[in-house]
Write a protein that holds these residues in place. Structure first.
Motif, short mmCIF file in Angstrom:
data_model
loop_
_atom_site.label_atom_id
_atom_site.label_comp_id
_atom_site.label_asym_id
_atom_site.label_seq_id
_atom_site.Cartn_x
_atom_site.Cartn_y
_atom_site.Cartn_z
N ASN A 199 42.01 38.31 35.39
CA ASN A 199 42.63 37.30 36.25
C ASN A 199 42.01 37.31 37.64
O ASN A 199 41.73 36.26 38.23
CB ASN A 199 44.14 37.56 36.40
CG ASN A 199 44.88 37.38 35.10
OD1 ASN A 199 44.35 36.78 34.15
ND2 ASN A 199 46.09 37.90 35.03
N GLN A 200 41.81 38.52 38.16
CA GLN A 200 41.26 38.64 39.52
C GLN A 200 39.82 38.17 39.58
O GLN A 200 39.41 37.56 40.56
CB GLN A 200 41.36 40.10 40.00
CG GLN A 200 42.78 40.54 40.26
CD GLN A 200 42.87 42.03 40.52
OE1 GLN A 200 42.32 42.83 39.77
NE2 GLN A 200 43.55 42.41 41.58
N GLN A 225 38.59 35.91 37.77
CA GLN A 225 38.67 34.45 37.72
C GLN A 225 39.06 33.88 39.08
O GLN A 225 38.55 32.85 39.51
CB GLN A 225 39.72 34.06 36.68
CG GLN A 225 39.52 32.68 36.12
CD GLN A 225 40.53 32.38 35.03
OE1 GLN A 225 41.35 33.24 34.66
NE2 GLN A 225 40.49 31.18 34.52
N ALA A 226 39.96 34.58 39.78
CA ALA A 226 40.42 34.11 41.08
C ALA A 226 39.45 34.49 42.20
O ALA A 226 39.61 34.08 43.33
CB ALA A 226 41.80 34.67 41.39
N ASN A 285 39.00 37.53 43.48
CA ASN A 285 39.43 38.60 44.38
C ASN A 285 39.59 39.94 43.66
O ASN A 285 40.54 40.67 43.89
CB ASN A 285 40.73 38.21 45.11
CG ASN A 285 41.86 37.94 44.14
OD1 ASN A 285 41.69 38.08 42.93
ND2 ASN A 285 43.02 37.56 44.65
#
Lengths: 443, 277
Positions: A90-91, A93-94, A96
């Motif tokens: 997820n990170q 993808q984001a 960060n």
């Protein structure tokens, strides 16, 4: 919770699968680019490091004390497959993601295929560190690509056999050194109303460790394509071996690490446990009444006089894609996994058995252990570690493969279907899963 | 059905639901070895000192981070439920008592929010919060907790039934502002519904797990659910944690039980109120 890496990441899996193809073709152009980009940052740096090893913050405090310019902040979470890997994706993808993350060896290919790892081969000291680590762990972090290092090995789980020295002696049964002797002992122990061991139906990575020892290979990555082979002759040999023990009722099928499972060890119902080095503390706390009665011997062998060992578990410290400070991150990762003080503390607080070769010289691993009657058990594991086949490769969808195979193992343990059937169905489902993520598969 | 049969069925179910809690209580008073080695549903000889020793370990392990988790949960759930209840009450009240264009449309949109599972929203929220750099902060868990579509629904229904329009008109004639009327008159009439909304929100936030799992990295921000889950996933490495997870689970349900019992009087009267009007 079972984490599935499904649709959320499938979209950019296509892109990354292509980039993997580009990297493994031998030209390693992207590696060369990364090499030039690994320069020290100017000014003070703060790195974030996500790990779930207990006490790691204390280890990092040691680093922070001596390195005011490269401060590391520890973030924590549940273990990888319980959520942290999904968080990393997820990170990523984001945009960060933390600079550094703990990733187990069997999950690394997934991150590699999803293009989540920075190549730190060009960072100072990384390529030269090869000889500091147990051979097979270095293979895990390089994927045997040229000029590529994607993580620094952290800990490992070389396997050996824990056994009840007292019970074997009393019963006059020879401590098995081969799998044939192990099966023979199983029969004698069953006649005495106990089990030689428990078959861990949901720990597919334990089974994989056995296949690893037998010289099997579940995945290989050649010609830019993944080849899946869960049912090769070594896997079949291991599956059929345990199938026989299951059918004769000579092994129990309790859920591993459960209370019943601990209790059966504590009551002397289990005579052996072929497990990884970290199993020593599991036994000591789960079966306290049997203290002093255990000993450790190398894994039983398929051929008399052999020395092969398998591995169960172990993780690496990876620099994740998008880190602005790969140079400092790599420097920290090397320190974390080679500095004697750091390794000793990580073992004391987190139970890690280091992947660094120097581990055997550390105080924590050189003495005798009371629980094992004063035996110097880590010598056995250090020896096992050097006998692990260095070329074993994990696939990019291991979580899914584990789930699929363990479903079948559960049925086999319950008497319907066989372990080999489970592997066959796991094979098909793994191939399907790879295709669903647009990862090229060779059939 | 005869009275005896009904009692029997109730008794069986009560036993069924209470056994795990009993087990939790008993296991909390054992050492790691005793959990596997002694009768699972009965105490050992030195249960009481062991229980307090376990409790002590729980609150001192890893620099007492468990106490921090409890405080975080209390903050997320207590303040979150409080603010969330006020917002839901104001929204439901406005929808019930004011006529304006699009009223039904707004209500239907809010109501459809009840159908969307919080889990499905967690990842989009993460991506949005990443953009505004709010992930891994207190706000990442607190802000989404303030939203309660079900609370708006309940507040609207209850306000429509229990706050007479005549009373509001009288207040206006007396010169009370709309806000003052709401906070001094209407909220009192709506009290049972507000307590119910608060309880629902409190329990939902206290038990929320997936959102903190996705949002938080810093363990000093964890709520108690995520903290215990993280410990539980480390048991194979640090087996001593098993006892702490069990004691921690027991401690973590106590605030819920206390809140329920404390607010029961309002809550149970609220459920029935208005039903025979």
């Amino acid at each position: 919770m079972r984490v599935r890496y499904g649709k959320a990441t499938a979209a950019f899996a296509i892109v990354s699968a292509l980039s993997l193809a580009g990297c493994s073709s031998g030209e390693s152009t992207s590696a060369a680019q990364d090499t030039t980009s690994c320069k020290p940052s100017s000014g003070p740096v703060e790195l974030s490091f996500t790990t779930w090893v207990p006490g790691m913050d204390k280890v990092v405090d040691l680093w922070n004390k001596d390195h005011p310019d490269i401060k590391v902040k520890v973030q924590t979470g549940p273990n990888g497959n319980s959520g942290t890997y999904q968080n990393f994706f997820n990170q990523l993808q984001a945009g960060n993601a933390p600079d550094l993350g703990q990733i187990e060896y069997d999950a690394l290919p997934n991150f590699r295929v999803q293009d989540g790892l920075a190549n730190i081969a060009g960072c100072e000291g990384v390529a030269e560190a090869k000889d500091k680590f147990v051979d097979w762990t270095w293979g895990q972090v390089t994927f045997n690509e040229d000029k590529a290092v994607y993580a620094i090995p952290q800990d490992s789980g070389p396997m050996a056999m824990f056994y009840r020295a007292d019970l074997f002696k009393e019963a006059g049964i020879k401590v098995p050194t081969t799998w044939d002797e192990y099966a023979a002992a199983a029969e004698q122990i069953k006649a005495r109303g106990s089990y030689i061991t428990n078959f861990p139906r949901s720990d597919v990575n334990w089974f994989a460790g056995n296949v690893w020892q037998a010289g099997g290979q579940w995945f290989s990555n050649t010609d830019d394509k993944w080849e899946v082979n869960l049912t090769g002759k070594e896997s079949a040999k291991v599956a059929n071996y345990w199938q026989k023990l299951l059918e004769k009722g000579e092994v129990s099928t309790l859920p591993s690490f459960s209370d019943e499972w601990n209790a059966s060890f504590n009551k002397g119902q289990q005579w052996t446990w072929v497990s990884a080095v970290w199993g020593a503390s599991t036994l000591a706390s789960g079966a306290p009444d049997t203290a002093g009665k255990w000993a450790v011997a190398p894994m039983p062998q398929w051929e008399a006089g052999g020395k092969a060992a398998g591995n169960w578990g172990g993780s690496s410290t990876a620099v994740l894609k998008g880190s602005k400070h790969p140079y400092e991150a790599a420097k920290f990762a090397l320190w974390l996994n080679t500095d004697p003080e750091a390794l000793a503390l990580a073992n004391k607080l987190g139970g890690l058995y280091p992947a660094a070769k120097s581990a055997k010289d550390l105080g924590a691993f050189s003495g005798g252990v009371d629980y094992f009657g004063g035996q110097k058990i880590y010598d056995v594991f250090a020896e096992a570690s050097s006998n692990v086949n260095p070329n074993f490769t994990w696939g990019p969808t291991m979580t899914k493969t584990y789930t699929d195979v363990s479903d079948g193992f559960g049925k086999a343990a319950g008497g319907s279907g066989t372990l080999l059937d489970a592997l066959k169905s796991g094979q098909q489902k793994t191939v399907d899963a790879l295709k669903a993520q647009s990862i090229p598969v060779k059939e | 059905m005869s009275r005896g049969a009904a009692m029997l069925i109730m008794g069986v179910f009560t036993l069924y639901f209470l056994t795990p809690i009993w087990w939790l209580l008993v296991s909390s008073s054992k050492t790691g070895g005793d959990i596997t080695g002694t009768a699972p549903l009965w105490f050992t000889a030195d249960s009481i000192p062991t229980f307090f020793a376990n409790l002590g370990n729980l609150f001192t392990y890893s620099d007492g981070v468990f106490g921090r988790w409890l405080a975080n949960s209390a903050l997320y759930a207590g303040l979150g439920a409080l603010v969330g209840t006020v917002i839901a009450a104001m929204c439901g009240y406005a929808l019930a008592k004011y006529e304006f264009r699009g009223r039904e449309a707004i209500f239907n949109v809010v109501l459809s929010g009840v159908l969307v599972p919080a889990t499905a929203l967690a990842l989009p929220l993460f991506l949005i919060f990443s953009q505004v750099k709010l992930t891994n902060t207190l706000w990442a868990v607190f802000l989404p907790s303030l939203v309660s579509p079900f609370g708006v629904y309940l507040a609207r229904i209850y306000a429509a039934a229990s706050v007479p329009t005549e009373l509001l008109e009288a207040a206006r004639l007396d010169g009370s502002s709309e806000a003052r009327t709401f906070f001094t008159v209407s909220t009192r009439l709506m009290a049972p519904a507000l307590v119910t909304i608060f309880l629902f929100q409190f329990v939902a936030i206290w038990n929320n797990f997936f959102l903190p799992l996705i949002m938080l990295r810093d363990q000093t921000l964890f709520p108690v659910t995520l903290g215990l889950y993280a410990w539980n996933s480390q048991i194979s490495q640090i087996p001593e944690l098993r006892v702490l997870v069990i004691v921690g689970a027991l401690v973590s349900i106590l605030p819920l039980i206390a809140t329920f019992l404390g607010l029961q009087r309002f809550w149970s009267s609220g459920l029935g109120a208005g039903s025979v009007k």
